[in-house]
Design a protein around this motif. Structure first.
Motif, PDB file in Angstrom:
ATOM      1  N   ASP A 135      -4.347   6.431   3.323  1.00  0.00           N
ATOM      2  CA  ASP A 135      -5.211   5.639   4.063  1.00  0.00           C
ATOM      3  C   ASP A 135      -6.007   3.828   4.442  1.00  0.00           C
ATOM      4  O   ASP A 135      -6.703   3.621   5.187  1.00  0.00           O
ATOM      5  N   LEU A 136      -4.610   3.425   4.361  1.00  0.00           N
ATOM      6  CA  LEU A 136      -4.935   2.354   4.560  1.00  0.00           C
ATOM      7  C   LEU A 136      -3.985   1.731   5.094  1.00  0.00           C
ATOM      8  O   LEU A 136      -2.995   2.365   5.547  1.00  0.00           O
TER       9      LEU A 136
ATOM     10  N   VAL B  93       2.139   9.725  -1.217  1.00  0.00           N
ATOM     11  CA  VAL B  93       0.806   9.523  -2.182  1.00  0.00           C
ATOM     12  C   VAL B  93       0.486   9.084  -3.413  1.00  0.00           C
ATOM     13  O   VAL B  93       1.555   9.984  -4.396  1.00  0.00           O
TER      14      VAL B  93
ATOM     15  N   ARG C 243      -0.361   4.827  -0.279  1.00  0.00           N
ATOM     16  CA  ARG C 243      -2.230   5.124  -0.424  1.00  0.00           C
ATOM     17  C   ARG C 243      -2.133   5.750   1.560  1.00  0.00           C
ATOM     18  O   ARG C 243      -2.275   4.405   2.566  1.00  0.00           O
TER      19      ARG C 243
ATOM     20  N   HIS D 240       0.786  -1.026  -0.046  1.00  0.00           N
ATOM     21  CA  HIS D 240      -0.329  -0.154  -0.060  1.00  0.00           C
ATOM     22  C   HIS D 240       0.827   1.394   0.103  1.00  0.00           C
ATOM     23  O   HIS D 240       1.009   2.240   0.610  1.00  0.00           O
TER      24      HIS D 240
ATOM     25  N   HIS E 131     -10.128  12.241  -0.853  1.00  0.00           N
ATOM     26  CA  HIS E 131     -10.364  13.004   0.690  1.00  0.00           C
ATOM     27  C   HIS E 131      -8.226  13.116   0.892  1.00  0.00           C
ATOM     28  O   HIS E 131      -7.600  14.014   1.648  1.00  0.00           O
ATOM     29  N   VAL E 132      -7.465  12.386   0.502  1.00  0.00           N
ATOM     30  CA  VAL E 132      -5.856  11.890   0.761  1.00  0.00           C
ATOM     31  C   VAL E 132      -5.075  13.273  -0.863  1.00  0.00           C
ATOM     32  O   VAL E 132      -4.885  13.929   0.502  1.00  0.00           O
TER      33      VAL E 132
ATOM     34  N   ALA F 171      -4.991   7.095  -4.536  1.00  0.00           N
ATOM     35  CA  ALA F 171      -5.231   7.223  -3.711  1.00  0.00           C
ATOM     36  C   ALA F 171      -6.678   8.469  -4.109  1.00  0.00           C
ATOM     37  O   ALA F 171      -7.227   8.960  -4.572  1.00  0.00           O
TER      38      ALA F 171
END
Length: 559
Positions: A454-455, A465, A452, A449, A473-474, A470
């Protein structure tokens, strides 16, 4: 006939000073007389005051009768330049006016002016519809006028400044000629000449830029990067500064293997940092090692080095002062210096030593101060005073031998590293590791990931990123991007397909170039798995779109 219409008289200063009448070289006389002529040639057809001539020729050691000496040399020059003029006939070439002496130089009669005229003509031709070959020919004619160092043999601030200006004009013409040669794809044969140009003009970043570009186009990427490293080391050692933005941008593009650098049908020096290649531009393999240097980090390091130099100088001064205190106070303040060091280092042993020095100095001075009668103990007090003075100085010298303490807490004398700098270095290292993994093992990068945040994951990628995966919102949390641009990125990649490079965000008009340039540090592009279907219109640069296919490996980009 007016002297200004005489085409046979011409002067040369692009080398040793010379004057010609037709094909005959003139004897210009002694050195000071030639220097007077040189001052007049630096101001052709303009009056030069006698005082200015004296200052230029003699500098800080002018003759007592400077005006008369100048008049004597002017008379000698008149005999050389106008040998057929009778003594009673007014001079026409070298005249005296109320504002000073004027040397009338005929059109195209001074090689420096002809050189500048030809260079301007070449630049005008280059800006117009003229082809590159014509521009090179005109520049070659201008550069062929140079024989050696201009005004060779003449010394003084005025001649040095003029010489430097003329040499800079020549260097600029050489750089322009090299740029045009690069436009024609003659990069391989230009490399030796550009190396010589860099050696002759090490401060000109334009020459270093062209050398790096020529090396890269010749398939010598490692040497191009080494040329940048040499430039950075030279500027840091000599002036404590980093290379300019233009040179840094080229360095970054070489590290990214920017395909636009290989397109020499357009002037490469005009390409912006975020430019993208045309559909027929060759694709280059991304660099395996991302850059470890950024303009912001370089500027910060330069400032930090300047601060460290100041601190070192301050510590040396403090050490000398501390050693001198016990000697000049005859040992009475040895205890004060040792006590100060004990407080800085929080050392109980040094505190005890300070108490001992204090006791020794008190014993010495209290004993000697009693002068009512001579006692044997007075000799002991004198020895104690000498020990307090000399021994205290030696003790302080030993204590400050490895440098003046720069911080409180602990006995270590070297300042602890800035935690913020350490964090930046660690994050940069993690990003480089993650980018290397993206480049060589994209499937593993997906499993970990990378890109990412967010994960949940166990691999720290330093905050990278991925613009292809992505969520909105990220992306919106990135500095300068915002929710509107983030939403546009997600929409475009869903409709038109994934991005093949960071620069494609600019090419598709998704994000402004200035925003992308500030985010090169954190943005990465991880292509989707091969078996993942994409929807929408083909992305720019794909075979379906009529261009070159995107590279198989992700592009590794940093500023």
């Amino acid at each position: 006939m007016d002297a200004r219409d005489a085409p046979t008289l011409r002067f040369e200063i692009l080398g040793r000073l010379r004057a010609w009448r037709g094909e005959q070289e003139l004897d210009l006389g002694p050195g000071k007389q030639q220097a007077v002529l040189a001052v007049l040639l630096l101001n052709p057809n303009r009056p030069v005051p006698t005082t200015a001539i004296v200052d230029a020729v003699w500098g800080e050691d002018p003759p007592d009768n400077g005006a008369n000496v100048v008049q004597k040399y002017v008379a000698g020059l008149r005999r050389v330049l106008e040998p057929d003029r009778s003594p009673r006939t007014p001079a026409r070439v070298l005249q005296l006016t109320s504002a000073g002496y004027v040397l009338h130089v005929p059109p195209d009669g001074l090689d420096a002016e002809v050189f500048q005229k030809r260079v301007r003509g070449a630049l005008t031709a280059r800006a117009g519809a003229a082809d590159a070959a014509e521009t090179i020919e005109r520049l070659g004619e201008a550069l062929a006028m140079w024989r050696e160092t201009p005004l060779a043999g003449l010394t003084g601030p005025v001649f040095d400044a003029a010489r430097e200006r003329l040499v800079e004009d020549r260097a600029a013409a050489l750089e322009t000629c090299a740029e045009v040669e690069l436009d024609l794809g003659r990069h391989a044969r230009l490399v030796p000449e550009l190396i010589r140009l860099v050696n002759d003009f090490p401060l000109r970043e334009g020459a270093r830029y062209l050398l790096m570009l020529a090396l890269y186009r010749s398939g010598r990427q490692a040497e191009a990067l080494a040329a940048y490293r040499d430039a950075r080391e030279f500027l840091a050692e000599e002036f404590g500064v980093e290379p300019g933005e233009r040179l840094q941008n080229l360095h970054l593009r070489i590290l990214r293997s920017d395909p636009a650098l290989l397109n020499w049908q357009k002037p490469p020096v005009q390409d912006p940092v975020g430019s993208t290649p045309g559909p027929n531009a060759p694709q280059a393999v991304p660099a395996a090692t991302p850059p470890a240097w950024t303009p912001m980090a370089g500027a910060a390091l330069a400032r930090r080095q300047a601060v460290e130099r100041t601190e070192r100088q301050l510590r040396v001064g403090l050490r000398i002062t501390a050693i001198a205190v016990p000697i000049f106070t005859c040992g009475t303040l040895s205890w004060a210096v040792v006590a100060y060091l004990a407080g800085r280092r929080r050392s109980a042993r040094l505190a005890l030593a300070g108490v001992a020095w204090l006791a020794l100095s008190l014993f010495s001075w209290l004993t000697i101060s009693d002068t009512s009668e001579l006692r044997p103990i007075d000799d002991v007090a004198m020895v104690a005073g000498m020990i307090a003075a000399i021994g205290g100085a030696v003790h302080v010298a030993v204590l400050t031998g490895s440098g003046w303490p720069s911080h409180k807490g602990g006995a270590a004398e070297q300042a602890e590293p800035d935690p913020h700098v350490v964090e930046l270095i660690e994050r940069r290292t993690r990003r480089e590791q993650a980018r290397a993994l993206l480049l060589h093992h994209p499937s593993i990068a997906r499993e970990l990931h990378i890109g990412r945040p967010d994960l949940p994951r166990t691999f720290d990628d330093g905050g990278l990123v991925d613009v292809n995966s992505a969520p909105e919102h990220v992306l919106a949390l990135l500095p300068g991007l915002g929710f509107q641009n983030a939403k546009l990125i997600v929409t475009v990649r869903e409709v038109q397909g994934p991005f093949a490079s960071i620069d494609e965000l600019i090419a598709r008009g998704v994000v402004p170039p200035e925003v992308i340039q500030s985010l090169y540090e954190v943005l990465v592009v991880l292509p989707p798995p091969v078996d993942t279907p994409t929807t929408g219109t083909p992305a720019a640069g794909t075979p379906e779109a009529g261009g070159m296919p995107p590279p198989a490996a992700p592009e590794v980009i940093r500023p």
